[in-house]
Design an enzyme around this catalytic site. Structure first.
Site, PDB file in Angstrom:
ATOM      1  N   ASP A   1       0.830  -1.210   0.000  1.00 18.91           N
ATOM      2  CA  ASP A   1       0.000   0.000   0.000  1.00 18.91           C
ATOM      3  C   ASP A   1       0.867   1.264   0.000  1.00 18.91           C
ATOM      4  OD1 ASP A   1      -2.455   1.344  -0.009  1.00 18.91           O
ATOM      5  OD2 ASP A   1      -3.303   0.057   1.538  1.00 18.91           O
TER       6      ASP A   1
ATOM      7  N   ASP B   1      -9.706   2.988  -3.744  1.00 20.04           N
ATOM      8  CA  ASP B   1     -10.441   1.839  -3.197  1.00 20.04           C
ATOM      9  C   ASP B   1     -11.857   1.736  -3.760  1.00 20.04           C
ATOM     10  OD1 ASP B   1      -8.256   1.347  -1.631  1.00 20.04           O
ATOM     11  OD2 ASP B   1      -9.380   1.253   0.253  1.00 20.04           O
TER      12      ASP B   1
END
Ligand code: NAG
Ligand code: NAG
Ligand code: NAG
Length: 413
Positions: free
Chosen positions: A180, A235
């Site tokens: 991430d 996301d």
């Protein structure tokens, strides 16, 4: 995960609309930037190419904890998920990865600089979990971040600790890393991600490398030399607008996908309850034809038969896993009526007719839309109805409910 703290889920819900707004602003800014200075493709990474790890020859398939469980994970849940992957038949269909997302480790490294599995939730440690999962014939994925801490800020990131952490992951038997982008130092992902890529190659274990820099620096243009998949979007959320916008953003990069490296529009929401069955069927069909990773994001221990039916459509999965590895794309758009298509091996063509309108409509693909000669006669296999139409000429059409799709494989006769 998006670039904000999520100490508590309540905080996430309260902040999410504001954050999503800023996230898109950020994306606009970075796109404008990237447009201004052309990227020198792959120049410094070509010799550390992760295609050398031999992984990702087809898009990865499996499960990830984030979409359903967020930070609320523990080892019993992960073991039960592995059990359910096998007992449901999903594992036998190719869903092999069982991937932890954020929140699996303690806040701090130990005195020797090692990441420490959280004792309250993973008391047996990650090695034992990997052994359990390998014992089921599955693979374990883990999560870290190219920053000082992960997005949850409940555990360290790997920036500056890449070699050390890659060795740790390899020693535990980890097979997949999602990496991430939160809490980074402001340097470009093109500098931070290759360091982990190299560390994984040096770790002595083949580890699938999934880049998650949210599409910020147009990763399709450089990540094929760095990892096996790269997120092209922020996301996903469990709703129609989020799903369709991710499909569209991901589609822009279709020509960059190939065996060994895939565009990633984020994990599946099928079965999480925020979309209708037809919307989930469209979600799964589009991810499959776009050669996206098929990472299930629901609770497979309690999924409904309807959810299982969607996720276990073998013919749709075969399109995703086809060895040619060509990402199908949106080839025609007429208002909200769309045709997506892509070549498959053995001269077959996959087609999705998709009604994104709010009312019933007919969607038609002409052979010229999908790269077939006008004189070609095909047999059309309907992958959801499991039925055949033979001697189909010139076009294929379907009358579709709002947000529904049809998916076909066309075989020239
Ligand atoms: C590239 O990698 C190969 C094999 O790993 C190695 O033999 C070669 O010396 C490397 N080339 C450069 C320029 O680093
Ligand atoms: C789901 O399918 C299983 C096996 O096919 C069946 O036994 C069960 O009754 C079904 N459940 C529901 C709610 O339809
Ligand atoms: C339907 O099409 C599939 C795939 O093209 C083929 O394998 C199958 O034999 C066909 N079935 C019938 C009944 O024609």
């Amino acid at each position: 995960m998006v670039a904000y703290d999520h100490q508590s889920m309540l905080g996430v819900v309260a902040l999410s609309s504001i954050c999503i707004f800023f996230f898109f602003l950020l994306q606009l800014v970075s796109k404008a930037d990237a447009a201004g200075r052309p990227i020198d493709m792959g120049r410094q990474y070509s010799n550390s190419s992760l295609s050398a790890n031999g992984l990702g020859l087809a898009p990865p398939m499996g499960w990830n904890s984030w979409n359903h469980f967020h930070c609320d994970i523990e080892e019993k849940l992960i073991r039960e998920t592995a059990d359910a992957m096998v007992s449901s038949g999903l594992a036998a269909l190719g869903y092999e990865h069982v991937n932890l997302d954020d929140c699996w480790a303690e806040l701090n490294r130990d005195s020797e600089g090692n990441l420490v599995p959280k004792t309250s939730t993973f008391p047996s440690g990650i090695k034992a979990l990997a052994d359990y999962i390998h014992g089921k014939g599955l693979k374990l994925g883990i999560y870290s971040d190219a920053g000082s801490q992960t997005c949850s800020r409940t555990m360290p990131g790997s920036l500056g600790h890449e070699e050390h952490d890659a060795r740790t992951f390899a020693s535990w038997g980890v097979d997949y890393l999602k990496y991430d982008n939160c809490n980074n130092d402001g340097t470009s992902p093109t500098e931070r991600y290759p360091v982990m890529s190299k560390a994984l190659l040096n770790s002595g274990r083949p580890i699938f490398f999934s880049l998650c820099e949210w599409g910020q620096e147009d990763p399709a243009t450089w990540a094929p030399d760095v990892g096996n998949s790269w997120r092209t979007t922020g996301d996903i959320s469990d709703n129609w607008d989020s799903m369709t916008s991710r499909a569209d953003q991901n589609d822009e990069w279709a020509s960059y996908a190939a065996p060994g490296g895939w565009n990633d529009p984020d994990m599946l929401e099928v079965g999480n309850g925020g979309m209708t069955t037809e919307e989930y069927r469209s979600h799964f069909s589009i991810w499959a034809i776009a050669k996206a990773p098929l990472l299930i994001g629901c609770d497979v221990r309690t999924m409904s038969n309807e959810t299982l039916e969607i996720l276990s459509n073998k013919e749709v999965i075969e399109v995703n896993q086809d060895k040619l590895g060509v990402q199908g794309k949106k080839v025609k758009k007429n208002g909200d009526l769309e045709v997506w298509a892509g070549s498959l091996s053995n001269k077959k063509v996959a087609v999705v007719l998709w009604n994104r309108c709010s009312s019933r409509a007919t969607v038609t693909a002409y052979w010229s839309d999908i790269g077939l000669e006008s004189t070609t006669t095909v047999s059309a296999r309907d992958l959801w109805a499991h039925s055949n139409q033979t001697s189909v000429k010139r076009q294929i059409s379907a009358d579709l409910d709002s947000h529904a799709c049809k998916m076909y494989v066309l075989t020239p006769q």
